[in-house]
Design a protein around this motif. Structure first.
Motif: not given
Length: 375
Positions: A100-119
């Protein structure tokens, strides 16, 4: 040297009693009684159903991908999954091992977790899943991620390596998504030396995974899938049962260090913003982001001179590694955070925590003086 994470060792007498039972039964693996007991106790402790113990956290992810139909299949195009670049390498390498090819989103600047808007901008016809990470035990925006996943028909498999015991809106955080993979490596507060677990939403997926971790066998003379060996042994389960009995004793110094660091560093370094829906903390690591990479190195070097180990969890951001991300542009926020983030020691006694704080106070004074031009 004060290590960044000191493995917890339970009372030897209790462990020896479990080992005596293993010797008496002469059963070392293959879903033995201690693995079954640990499964029951962890399910009760965490408040989850459909929990499967496995040999380590990386295999937990791989088995989850395969059980949920994310892994590649012969004759089909290479699937991909959207994940975060700010995590341990196993989150992405486990995908690669499953084709499976990992496709990287970005993180939320405050929580440091995956930013849902980048999905959504990264979803293609080959996207099968989202693999977010509850980084340092902080909950992802699970509701927003679920919404995106439903809109595009994607599986959600959480890397919950840091999320053991974390409660989210009255329930285990591990109960979110189609599955959550957990690590029980020795660096974690709860551990089995090496080990892990998968918590599935549906029982049918649990049963599929149960056969996969035993070579695809559903009976001694019946093979129904192409599986692998990912079973937990009785010896590892024995350690887990002992640590579970003493979990509060294990967590106490971690909790004390975490809050002491928070009080000391709050005025001059940046902390991860915890989700307001998270009710507790796993105390697995204490991450802090400094003003820039130079300041991070100054603090790290000062700690090392004092024989204190701090680690750059997680550096580099995974989308900077060519084998994992050969063509796509790297993230902005994740790369910036990874360059200036440091994790401080956890699990030590009070005197060692105070020693770490003494060095940090000295660095704080030095940096304030440099900022004001005082000598």
């Amino acid at each position: 040297m004060i290590p960044v994470s000191r493995p917890y060792l339970p009372q030897r007498e209790k462990l020896d009693a479990y080992l005596d039972g293993i010797y008496a039964r002469n059963r070392l693996s293959n879903d033995g009684p201690l693995v079954q007991e640990l499964t029951r106790r962890l399910s009760s402790f965490l408040g989850v159903e459909h929990l499967l113990l496995v040999a380590n956290g990386t295999l937990a992810l791989q088995v989850a991908y395969r059980a949920l139909g994310v892994s590649t299949e012969a004759g089909k195009s290479e699937p991909n999954a959207i994940t975060t670049p700010l995590t341990f390498v196993a989150t992405a390498s486990s995908l690669k091992w499953e084709g499976v090819d990992p496709v990287f989103g970005d993180v939320d600047a405050e929580t440091w977790c995956l930013d849902p808007d980048s999905i959504a901008p990264r979803v293609t016809q080959d996207t099968r899943a989202v693999v977010p990470v509850h980084l340092f035990g902080n909950a992802c925006d699970v509701e927003a991620i679920d919404t995106v996943a439903r809109d595009y028909g994607l599986r959600v498999i959480y890397d919950g390596a840091h999320a053991f015991g974390v409660r989210y809106r009255g329930e285990s955080l591990l109960s979110r998504g189609d599955a959550s993979a957990v690590s029980f490596h020795a660096t974690k507060a709860f551990h089995t030396v090496e080990g892990g677990a998968i918590v599935f939403r549906h029982k049918a997926d649990l049963e599929q995974a149960r056969s996969l971790i035993n070579f695809g066998q559903t009976a001694p003379d019946r093979i129904e899938a192409v599986g692998l060996n990912a079973k937990m042994s009785e010896f590892h389960a024995a350690m887990g049962l002992c640590v579970l009995d003493e979990l509060e004793h294990c967590l106490a110094p971690r909790r004390e260090a975490w809050h002491a660091y928070e009080a000391e560093l709050g005025g001059w370094a940046r902390m991860q913003r915890r989700s307001s829906s998270v009710e507790n903390n796993s105390y697995v690591y204490f991450p802090v982001a400094f003003a820039d990479e130079a300041q991070m190195h100054a603090v790290k070097n000062a700690l090392e001179r004092a024989e204190i180990q701090a680690r750059r969890y997680f550096y580099p951001a995974l989308d900077r590694i060519p084998d994992l991300n050969p063509v796509r542009p790297p993230s902005a926020r994740a790369g910036d955070l990874a360059s200036r983030m440091l994790c401080l020691p956890m699990g030590q006694d009070r005197s060692e925590t105070e020693y770490v704080l003494e060095i940090l106070r000295g660095m704080s004074r030095s940096m304030r003086m440099q900022a004001t031009g005082d000598d």
